[in-house]
Design an enzyme around this catalytic site. Structure first.
Site, PDB file in Angstrom:
ATOM      1  N   PRO A  90       0.815  -1.225   0.000  1.00  0.00           N
ATOM      2  CG  PRO A  90      -0.672  -1.493   1.769  1.00  0.00           C
ATOM      3  CD  PRO A  90       0.608  -2.027   1.200  1.00  0.00           C
ATOM      4  CD  GLU A 117       1.131  -7.344  10.942  1.00  0.00           C
ATOM      5  OE1 GLU A 117       0.174  -6.643  10.567  1.00  0.00           O
ATOM      6  OE2 GLU A 117       1.018  -8.555  11.184  1.00  0.00           O
ATOM      7  NE  ARG A 155      -7.246  -5.990 -21.006  1.00  0.00           N
ATOM      8  CZ  ARG A 155      -7.263  -4.784 -21.577  1.00  0.00           C
ATOM      9  NH1 ARG A 155      -6.341  -3.892 -21.258  1.00  0.00           N
ATOM     10  NH2 ARG A 155      -8.184  -4.478 -22.450  1.00  0.00           N
ATOM     11  CG  ASP A 170      -9.736   3.252 -30.814  1.00  0.00           C
ATOM     12  OD1 ASP A 170      -9.243   4.365 -30.957  1.00  0.00           O
ATOM     13  OD2 ASP A 170     -10.947   3.014 -30.796  1.00  0.00           O
TER      14      ASP A 170
END
Ligand code: 4HQ
Length: 257
Positions: A90, A117, A155, A170
């Protein structure tokens, strides 16, 4: 260009499902993507294969030990070749489509999944070159975050999405939300497919889709419009949306008692 991703984890089995189904499976079969799964526990040297320990200074929870993690990464990732070694956390820079595109430009990546942790700070100092967060929420470990990164990057690799004209490749549609999609039947429970989509009139269909993309982005994610590449015609349409919104607000104010 093909991509090799080495993943360092205490839970390699978590990756099985996502990597062996659908598009990620096909990307690997095609040779566009290869994955090396590395169990950090295999690089422990003590009798009990200890990968985590209690934090110095107390406070509870567990911290991943520096030695097995650094040993695993140094055994697998070639030094001096500029391979990014990315910790999922994070505290990292937030993962966006732009970061996915950046990572898809490498031939090789390493993803490090912390658990508990987090990792001993010296892992960062010694081997981590980048730190990525998939969003401002707390997961139980970096594994799901690593899978999100692999999926979004895979992808983008050449040939992985069968259709080279897939909507978001596109650059025209870049930075906007998708327009609504419909398929058969043309009517369902009284709900009709917009007439223009059945008209066969390609230019009118393109214009309708463009406007619906802009309308959705305006309604749901207006922040994205600041960075989206918009034409003069797009801006004019956006002004009509803004004016309609102003009118609605004025009407609502007029109704006030
Ligand atoms: N964690 N984006 C804590 C995340 C996370 C995120 C991964 C939880 C690391 C130790 N990772 N572990 N958000 O929440 O990437």
């Amino acid at each position: 260009m093909a991509l090799h991703v080495d993943i360092f984890t205490l839970f390699p089995e978590m990756f099985e499902g996502p990597l062996t189904e659908s598009i990620l499976k096909r990307a690997q079969e095609m040779g566009a993507l290869s994955i090396g799964l590395h169990d950090i526990r295999d690089y422990t040297t003590d009798r009990h294969h200890t990968a985590d320990d209690t934090p110095y200074g107390g406070g509870g929870g567990m911290v991943m030990k520096v030695k097995p993690l650094v040993a695993a990464i140094e055994a697998v990732v070639p030094p001096g070749e500029g391979v990014p070694v990315i910790l999922l956390s994070p505290q990292g820079r937030v993962f966006t489509q732009a970061v996915a595109q950046e990572l898809a430009g490498y031939g090789r990546l390493a993803l490090v999944c912390g658990h508990y942790e987090g990792v001993d700070e010296r892992v960062r100092e010694l081997v981590i070159t980048d730190e990525i967060s998939i969003g401002d929420y707390v997961l139980t470990g970096g594994e799901l975050a690593a899978m999100v990164v692999v999926d979004a990057v895979a992808r983008l690799l050449p040939g992985v999405l069968g259709d080279p004209d897939a909507p978001d490749k596109d650059s025209h549609a870049a930075g906007l939300l998708e327009h609504p999609h419909y398929t058969r039947p043309p009517q369902y429970r009284g709900l009709e497919v917009p007439e223009v989509l059945l008209s066969g009139h390609a230019a009118r269909i393109d214009e309708w889709r463009r406007r619906e993309s802009i309308r959705r982005t305006w309604q749901r994610r207006p922040d994205l419009l600041l960075d989206a590449p918009l034409t003069e015609a797009d801006r004019e349409f956006l002004y009509t949306l803004a004016e309609e919104e102003i009118k609605r607000r004025e009407e609502a104010t007029d109704d006030e008692p």
